[in-house]
Write a protein that holds these residues in place. Sequence first.
Motif, PDB file in Angstrom:
ATOM      1  N   MET A 150       2.308   9.692  83.696  1.00 22.75           N
ATOM      2  CA  MET A 150       3.185  10.682  84.310  1.00 22.75           C
ATOM      3  C   MET A 150       4.517  10.756  83.572  1.00 22.75           C
ATOM      4  SD  MET A 150       4.782  10.882  88.176  1.00 22.75           S
ATOM      5  CE  MET A 150       3.425  11.690  88.992  1.00 22.75           C
ATOM      6  N   TYR A 151       5.051   9.600  83.171  1.00 18.52           N
ATOM      7  CA  TYR A 151       6.335   9.581  82.470  1.00 18.52           C
ATOM      8  C   TYR A 151       6.233  10.282  81.115  1.00 18.52           C
ATOM      9  CZ  TYR A 151      10.582   7.855  80.276  1.00 18.52           C
ATOM     10  OH  TYR A 151      11.796   7.773  79.629  1.00 18.52           O
ATOM     11  N   ILE A 152       5.128  10.084  80.407  1.00 17.63           N
ATOM     12  CA  ILE A 152       4.941  10.737  79.110  1.00 17.63           C
ATOM     13  C   ILE A 152       4.950  12.250  79.279  1.00 17.63           C
ATOM     14  CG2 ILE A 152       3.294  11.108  77.227  1.00 17.63           C
ATOM     15  CD1 ILE A 152       2.422   8.161  77.660  1.00 17.63           C
ATOM     16  N   PHE A 153       4.179  12.743  80.225  1.00 19.40           N
ATOM     17  CA  PHE A 153       4.142  14.187  80.452  1.00 19.40           C
ATOM     18  C   PHE A 153       5.443  14.680  81.089  1.00 19.40           C
ATOM     19  CE2 PHE A 153      -0.371  13.475  79.812  1.00 19.40           C
ATOM     20  CZ  PHE A 153      -0.735  14.609  79.101  1.00 19.40           C
ATOM     21  N   TRP A 154       6.106  13.810  81.838  1.00 14.62           N
ATOM     22  CA  TRP A 154       7.423  14.115  82.404  1.00 14.62           C
ATOM     23  C   TRP A 154       8.398  14.471  81.280  1.00 14.62           C
ATOM     24  CZ3 TRP A 154       8.660  13.573  87.724  1.00 14.62           C
ATOM     25  CH2 TRP A 154      10.016  13.570  88.045  1.00 14.62           C
ATOM     26  N   GLU A 155       8.376  13.673  80.216  1.00 13.95           N
ATOM     27  CA  GLU A 155       9.259  13.940  79.084  1.00 13.95           C
ATOM     28  C   GLU A 155       8.829  15.190  78.324  1.00 13.95           C
ATOM     29  OE1 GLU A 155      12.136  12.255  78.472  1.00 13.95           O
ATOM     30  OE2 GLU A 155      11.597  11.425  80.417  1.00 13.95           O
ATOM     31  N   LEU A 156       7.529  15.441  78.242  1.00 15.66           N
ATOM     32  CA  LEU A 156       7.059  16.668  77.612  1.00 15.66           C
ATOM     33  C   LEU A 156       7.521  17.904  78.389  1.00 15.66           C
ATOM     34  CD1 LEU A 156       3.402  15.898  76.456  1.00 15.66           C
ATOM     35  CD2 LEU A 156       5.336  16.563  75.012  1.00 15.66           C
ATOM     36  N   VAL A 157       7.550  17.790  79.713  1.00 20.09           N
ATOM     37  CA  VAL A 157       8.081  18.884  80.535  1.00 20.09           C
ATOM     38  C   VAL A 157       9.543  19.129  80.188  1.00 20.09           C
ATOM     39  CG1 VAL A 157       8.724  19.540  82.885  1.00 20.09           C
ATOM     40  CG2 VAL A 157       6.458  18.625  82.439  1.00 20.09           C
ATOM     41  N   GLY A 158      10.295  18.043  80.013  1.00 19.54           N
ATOM     42  CA  GLY A 158      11.699  18.186  79.644  1.00 19.54           C
ATOM     43  C   GLY A 158      11.880  18.870  78.307  1.00 19.54           C
ATOM     44  N   LEU A 193      12.637   5.485  83.964  1.00 23.81           N
ATOM     45  CA  LEU A 193      12.016   4.488  83.091  1.00 23.81           C
ATOM     46  C   LEU A 193      12.339   3.069  83.559  1.00 23.81           C
ATOM     47  CD1 LEU A 193      10.410   3.776  80.570  1.00 23.81           C
ATOM     48  CD2 LEU A 193      12.519   4.005  79.241  1.00 23.81           C
ATOM     49  N   ILE A 194      13.590   2.846  83.956  1.00 23.39           N
ATOM     50  CA  ILE A 194      13.960   1.517  84.458  1.00 23.39           C
ATOM     51  C   ILE A 194      13.139   1.183  85.701  1.00 23.39           C
ATOM     52  CG2 ILE A 194      15.837   0.182  85.523  1.00 23.39           C
ATOM     53  CD1 ILE A 194      17.773   1.710  83.681  1.00 23.39           C
ATOM     54  N   GLY A 195      12.985   2.161  86.591  1.00 23.37           N
ATOM     55  CA  GLY A 195      12.172   1.941  87.781  1.00 23.37           C
ATOM     56  C   GLY A 195      10.730   1.617  87.443  1.00 23.37           C
ATOM     57  N   ILE A 196      10.169   2.314  86.447  1.00 21.68           N
ATOM     58  CA  ILE A 196       8.795   2.034  86.022  1.00 21.68           C
ATOM     59  C   ILE A 196       8.673   0.618  85.487  1.00 21.68           C
ATOM     60  CG2 ILE A 196       7.033   2.626  84.308  1.00 21.68           C
ATOM     61  CD1 ILE A 196       7.937   5.532  84.528  1.00 21.68           C
ATOM     62  N   LEU A 197       9.643   0.198  84.679  1.00 26.12           N
ATOM     63  CA  LEU A 197       9.588  -1.143  84.080  1.00 26.12           C
ATOM     64  C   LEU A 197       9.685  -2.229  85.152  1.00 26.12           C
ATOM     65  CD1 LEU A 197      11.812  -0.560  80.910  1.00 26.12           C
ATOM     66  CD2 LEU A 197       9.319  -0.628  81.061  1.00 26.12           C
ATOM     67  N   PHE A 206       0.234  -0.189  86.163  1.00 25.72           N
ATOM     68  CA  PHE A 206       0.787   1.170  86.213  1.00 25.72           C
ATOM     69  C   PHE A 206      -0.077   2.084  87.079  1.00 25.72           C
ATOM     70  CE2 PHE A 206       2.180  -0.075  81.793  1.00 25.72           C
ATOM     71  CZ  PHE A 206       3.541  -0.110  82.058  1.00 25.72           C
ATOM     72  N   ASP A 207      -1.252   1.651  87.433  1.00 26.50           N
ATOM     73  CA  ASP A 207      -2.273   2.495  88.030  1.00 26.50           C
ATOM     74  C   ASP A 207      -1.886   2.973  89.423  1.00 26.50           C
ATOM     75  OD1 ASP A 207      -5.084   3.539  87.949  1.00 26.50           O
ATOM     76  OD2 ASP A 207      -5.207   2.252  89.715  1.00 26.50           O
ATOM     77  N   MET A 237      12.166   1.756  93.537  1.00 25.30           N
ATOM     78  CA  MET A 237      11.980   3.065  94.145  1.00 25.30           C
ATOM     79  C   MET A 237      13.241   3.926  94.049  1.00 25.30           C
ATOM     80  SD  MET A 237       8.849   3.320  95.103  1.00 25.30           S
ATOM     81  CE  MET A 237       8.525   2.395  93.596  1.00 25.30           C
ATOM     82  N   ILE A 238      14.415   3.304  94.117  1.00 28.77           N
ATOM     83  CA  ILE A 238      15.664   4.054  93.973  1.00 28.77           C
ATOM     84  C   ILE A 238      15.785   4.615  92.565  1.00 28.77           C
ATOM     85  CG2 ILE A 238      18.178   3.830  93.915  1.00 28.77           C
ATOM     86  CD1 ILE A 238      17.933   1.839  96.241  1.00 28.77           C
ATOM     87  N   PHE A 239      15.484   3.781  91.572  1.00 27.88           N
ATOM     88  CA  PHE A 239      15.556   4.257  90.186  1.00 27.88           C
ATOM     89  C   PHE A 239      14.521   5.349  89.913  1.00 27.88           C
ATOM     90  CE2 PHE A 239      17.823   0.200  89.127  1.00 27.88           C
ATOM     91  CZ  PHE A 239      18.921   0.793  88.517  1.00 27.88           C
ATOM     92  N   ILE A 240      13.332   5.196  90.460  1.00 27.33           N
ATOM     93  CA  ILE A 240      12.314   6.232  90.279  1.00 27.33           C
ATOM     94  C   ILE A 240      12.761   7.530  90.938  1.00 27.33           C
ATOM     95  CG2 ILE A 240       9.986   6.905  91.029  1.00 27.33           C
ATOM     96  CD1 ILE A 240       9.099   4.032  90.441  1.00 27.33           C
ATOM     97  N   PHE A 241      13.384   7.431  92.110  1.00 25.64           N
ATOM     98  CA  PHE A 241      13.906   8.637  92.757  1.00 25.64           C
ATOM     99  C   PHE A 241      15.011   9.277  91.924  1.00 25.64           C
ATOM    100  CE2 PHE A 241      17.157  10.488  95.662  1.00 25.64           C
ATOM    101  CZ  PHE A 241      16.446  11.631  95.993  1.00 25.64           C
TER     102      PHE A 241
END
Length: 640
Positions: A150-158, A193-197, A206-207, A237-241
């Motif tokens: 999702m993050y990879i495609f998130w950046e592609l959207v950007g 990204l920090i939230g993902i890490l 990651f699943d 969750m705060i960082f992901i938000f």
Amino acid sequence: MIDFSYTALILLIPLFLFVLVGLFGNRFKPLVSGVIGTSGLFVIWVLSLFTAYKYFFVLEKATDGSFQKLLAVNTVWLHLTDKLHIDMGVLLDPISVMMLIVITTVSLMVHLYSIGYMHGEKGFQRFFAMLSLFSFSMLGLVVATNIFQMYIFWELVGVSSYLLIGFYYTRDTAVAASKKAFIVTRFADLGFLIGILILSYTTGTFDFITLTGSSSPAFSSGQGVWFLGLSTMTWSMIFIFMGGAGKSAMFPLHIWLPDAMEGPTPVSALIHAATMVVAGVYLVARMFPIYIHETAALDIVAWVGAFTSLFAAVIACTQFDIKRVLAYSTMSQIGYMMLALGVSGYGGHEGLGYMASMFHLFTHAFFKALLFLGAGAIIHAVHSNYMNEMGGLRKYLPITHITFLIACLAIAGIPPFAGFFSKDEILVAAFHHNKVLFAMEYAVAGLTAFYMFRLYYSVFWRKEVHYHHTPHEAPATMTIPLIFLALGSTFTGFIPFTKLVTSDGLPFEIHTEWGIAIPSILIAVVGIAVATVFYRKENNIATRLARSMGGFYTAAYHKFYIDEVYLFITKRIIFNYISRPIAWFDRHIVDGTMNGVSYVTNEASFRIRKFQSGQLQQYAIVFVSGTIFLALLFIYLWTN
């Protein structure tokens, strides 16, 4: 088992279209590129509808009656450790299938509309290539099997939104707007990204299916470690938000959205209706089984959403650029969706807020795309964005007028249009959770009706201005999408949505709470009535009211000076007191050190250059002198 592997085509087709039109589009006539792009989106739309039918009506439900989560396609892309790896694939569940319908429908309408709207524009082929890239990115985001995909495609959207917003790259304003959108969302994405890490470190995966399952490691792994009074999982969750707030233009990361109107109007419809700006809502919904256990993070979601919806609605009442009014309207409606998620529980009727958020996302896609495309038809007719340069257009643009009115009624929450049903469920969820949030959204309901009919009356009813040429209705490629979206804005509210999308995947029955719905309708009617008095006919009531409000109106008109605050912080503080000292250190210390080393090296080389003169006698003298020196040094060391 039903085979869904064909869903990979939903991603591969727009990627192929991007490559085809992007590399070879200039070899075709512009219309051919548009037809190729639109035809490809039509195929994807049909595949998405077929997938939704098979998923919701053919596929058997789980033993507990919930909809299954399926990995239609999945392959390991990158191994990080024995347990941690990044996959690429297609995940099907109620919200991802719903988003497939939303994205492909809006994208198809925008593609068809753009054939007429962008006719004659330089870069026509490039525009359709970018549309395909954006569609590929959004579709990859919503069907991601894991959060890193999702993050990879998130950046592609950007990236693709940056290209679309800056399509008119010869305009300084468009270039500035595209850079602003890219930079602001990059800061937000750093938080994501920090939230993902943090999440992957504490859970070891990651699943999505593992993370959001009933035995998710997120429910235990991140609870034992605390930092600054919050658990590791809460911080995650705060960082992901934060990433979601940037993409969905939540306060205070909203400043890029109004400026993004510099892109072509079809881009505004695509980005602000049902795709990029709802990515943040979709992200929170996807991670909702974790958010429900992190109440502090969920409260932040609720309050940020509620404040943003009210803040944006107030600003929308003061703007004169019709696209900016709609941009702030989008902010306000996305705030509604975030609020609904923030006040939701999990399971059964407790999950009403979750269902209402997804329902509003679905209906909003139709009426907001309709509003933007209708605005494009208006701009196409009068060549201006400003409502004070319009008036009396209902007799020149009959189709645009009727469809735009339907969209205004839908967003205002007037039954039986779609917006009423989804907004009513949000209000009910807020009422049962927090009365302050509920009161804020009641106020937003009235403001929404007011500013939308302020726009409607200013464009279609107020005294006709002098036009340089007689306005005319848009071509069929533009009006057909308007009619289709108007039908969606009218009837999608009757879809039995509670049977399709709930927080736990289990359907439940709801009923309209008229004690909440009737006052909200009355508030909307009051907003429409006030707008009718102020703007249906030429008068100075609105001007006198604005003057009486003094500084508050001026502040709202200037967007409460948030942009100026950002500029002050960046230019006066960060640039002057952080960037300039760093630049000085870099130029004088780092570069100076390197320059000094090179100077010493050059000077030493210049001094000893005669040692390589090519004269045998000089080499002999150097050799003998060196030998004598080494011999004397050896004797000295030996004797001592």
